[in-house]
Design an enzyme around this catalytic site. Structure first.
Site, PDB file in Angstrom:
ATOM      1  CD  GLN A   1      -7.012  -0.969   1.713  1.00  0.00           C
ATOM      2  OE1 GLN A   1      -6.063  -0.630   2.415  1.00  0.00           O
ATOM      3  NE2 GLN A   1      -8.088  -0.206   1.558  1.00  0.00           N
TER       4      GLN A   1
ATOM      5  CG  HIS B   1      -8.923  -2.600  -4.809  1.00  0.00           C
ATOM      6  ND1 HIS B   1      -9.900  -1.808  -5.390  1.00  0.00           N
ATOM      7  CD2 HIS B   1      -8.542  -1.962  -3.664  1.00  0.00           C
ATOM      8  CE1 HIS B   1     -10.088  -0.731  -4.652  1.00  0.00           C
ATOM      9  NE2 HIS B   1      -9.283  -0.801  -3.591  1.00  0.00           N
TER      10      HIS B   1
ATOM     11  CE  LYS C   1     -30.019   0.886  10.939  1.00  0.00           C
ATOM     12  NZ  LYS C   1     -31.182   1.374  11.704  1.00  0.00           N
ATOM     13  CG  PHE C   2     -28.023   7.011   7.537  1.00  0.00           C
ATOM     14  CD1 PHE C   2     -26.868   7.682   7.179  1.00  0.00           C
ATOM     15  CD2 PHE C   2     -29.085   6.986   6.644  1.00  0.00           C
ATOM     16  CE1 PHE C   2     -26.766   8.315   5.958  1.00  0.00           C
ATOM     17  CE2 PHE C   2     -28.995   7.619   5.419  1.00  0.00           C
ATOM     18  CZ  PHE C   2     -27.833   8.287   5.075  1.00  0.00           C
ATOM     19  CG  MET C   3     -25.108   1.501  11.537  1.00  0.00           C
ATOM     20  SD  MET C   3     -26.304   0.653  12.617  1.00  0.00           S
ATOM     21  CE  MET C   3     -26.474  -0.904  11.739  1.00  0.00           C
TER      22      MET C   3
ATOM     23  CG  ASN D   1      -2.029   0.986   1.158  1.00  0.00           C
ATOM     24  OD1 ASN D   1      -1.831   2.144   0.822  1.00  0.00           O
ATOM     25  ND2 ASN D   1      -3.223   0.537   1.492  1.00  0.00           N
TER      26      ASN D   1
ATOM     27  CB  SER E   1     -10.792   6.253  -3.043  1.00  0.00           C
ATOM     28  OG  SER E   1      -9.640   5.433  -2.918  1.00  0.00           O
TER      29      SER E   1
ATOM     30  CG  HIS F   1     -16.272 -16.152  11.035  1.00  0.00           C
ATOM     31  ND1 HIS F   1     -15.392 -16.559  12.024  1.00  0.00           N
ATOM     32  CD2 HIS F   1     -16.576 -14.863  11.346  1.00  0.00           C
ATOM     33  CE1 HIS F   1     -15.179 -15.569  12.881  1.00  0.00           C
ATOM     34  NE2 HIS F   1     -15.894 -14.522  12.491  1.00  0.00           N
TER      35      HIS F   1
END
Length: 364
Positions: free
Chosen positions: A179, A177, A325-327, A88, A172, A310
């Site tokens: 990470q 891809h 959905k907003f947290m 990275n 972005s 998992h």
């Protein structure tokens, strides 16, 4: 709290999970989620998201993840034809970071943090995502995941493989891809899952998620897809609307422990799940996903039988391709809350076709 409120999906005494609010226990995180399925009926006048672009160019010299493109640090990518892994350019963890000074007060503690961060491109084409890739191409991604987990896990106790798909999830770059971050410490979620799974094995004599997979395979009400080696469920304690949990049927601790046949069937079930995700709202479905398995590094010599490999999928969309959905508010200050039952979400995903909507359109 430990009452029948978090009991069966449709209990007696007039209670209906799809109509009446209740809380459900998450044994993996040792916390609770509020289920308020009736809230999804309320009209929505809030923020609408922009659907992902449909016209992503297959190759763009300005896209730093494309073969032959120049990245921000001046490095030129090889003209790769399969998967491609590179360090990275803006890592959150570095292997040679200095250690912080000793704290002068217990309320102001810091600890060392070293590691490495890598980026892995799934495919040379920018206009492909995993559900549109072939099974051999997905299998190549799985092989690369397992190789990185083993390579970095030889030195680091935690290797976090994760994919942020879509701009809504902070991605972005429109190129397939993921990470891989390897750290000198166990992150919070790893520590929590280590504790709860260890406790479950000690109390019940069986790994928690192995027992859970067997229960869900039998009950089937939250099952989305399954094959001989794997199953995907909307977990009983799911927080996000269409959250899923990908589980092996046999006891396996780490990604690198999978057999060749299990990797083949993993490629198949991932493709089936991700096609259903895209078909739900006929959009390239955003999500954050990641693998959790037994710690590595020095833990390779320790007893980690309580762990079960998992993968978590956390998609934000709720009502449509533009309503998420907003947290916030209650979720940030009290506890997680969801707007439809896991059983409703699973039934909707389960009923979707397994041919991608783009390919169906091509056949017409």
């Amino acid at each position: 709290m430990e009452s029948s409120l978090a009991g069966a999906a449709e209990g007696g005494g007039g209670f209906r999970a799809s109509e009446h609010q209740h809380v459900r226990y998450n044994p993996l995180r040792d916390d609770w989620v509020l289920v308020s399925a009736h809230r999804v009926k309320r009209p929505w006048q809030g923020q609408l998201e922009k659907p992902p672009p449909e016209d992503v160019p297959r190759w763009d010299p300005k896209n730093p993840l494309c073969p032959g493109a120049t990245r921000a640090n001046g490095e030129v990518n090889p003209k790769y034809e399969g998967t491609f892994v590179f360090p990275n350019d803006f890592p959150a963890l570095q292997p040679d970071a200095p250690e912080p000074d000793d704290s002068d007060h217990p309320l102001f503690r810091a600890a060392p943090a070293q590691g490495v961060c890598k980026v892995m491109c799934f495919h040379p084409w920018s206009d492909l995502t995993l559900p549109l890739m072939s099974l051999p191409e997905i299998r190549a991604v799985i092989d690369a995941w397992a190789e990185l987990a083993a390579e970095l896990g030889a030195s680091y106790p935690w290797v976090q493989i994760f994919e942020n798909k879509g701009a809504m999830m902070g991605c972005s770059n429109p190129h397939p891809h993921c990470q891989v971050w390897a750290s000198s410490f166990l992150p919070n979620e790893a520590c929590l899952e280590d504790r709860t799974q260890r406790q479950h094995l000690s109390q019940h004599g069986v790994p928690m998620l192995l027992e859970y997979a067997e229960q869900e395979a039998r009950r089937k009400e939250r099952l989305v897809v399954e094959n001989a080696d794997w199953l995907v469920v909307v977990p009983y304690w799911a927080t996000w609307p269409y959250q899923t949990l990908l589980l092996p049927r046999r006891h396996v601790c780490r990604l690198q422990d999978l057999s060749d046949s299990e990797k083949d069937s993993l490629a198949s079930i991932m493709q089936r799940l991700l096609i259903k995700y895209d078909n739900l709202f006929e959009v390239s479905f955003p999500y954050s996903m990641g693998w959790h398995g037994a710690p590595t590094g020095a833990y390779l010599e320790k007893d980690c039988r309580h762990w079960q490999l998992h993968a978590h999928y956390y998609p934000p969309l709720l009502r449509s391709a533009t309503v998420r959905k907003f947290m916030v508010g209650y979720e940030m200050l009290a506890q997680a809350q969801r707007d439809l039952t896991p059983e409703q979400a699973a039934e909707r995903l389960r009923s979707l076709p397994e041919v991608h909507y783009k390919k169906r359109a091509e056949e017409v």
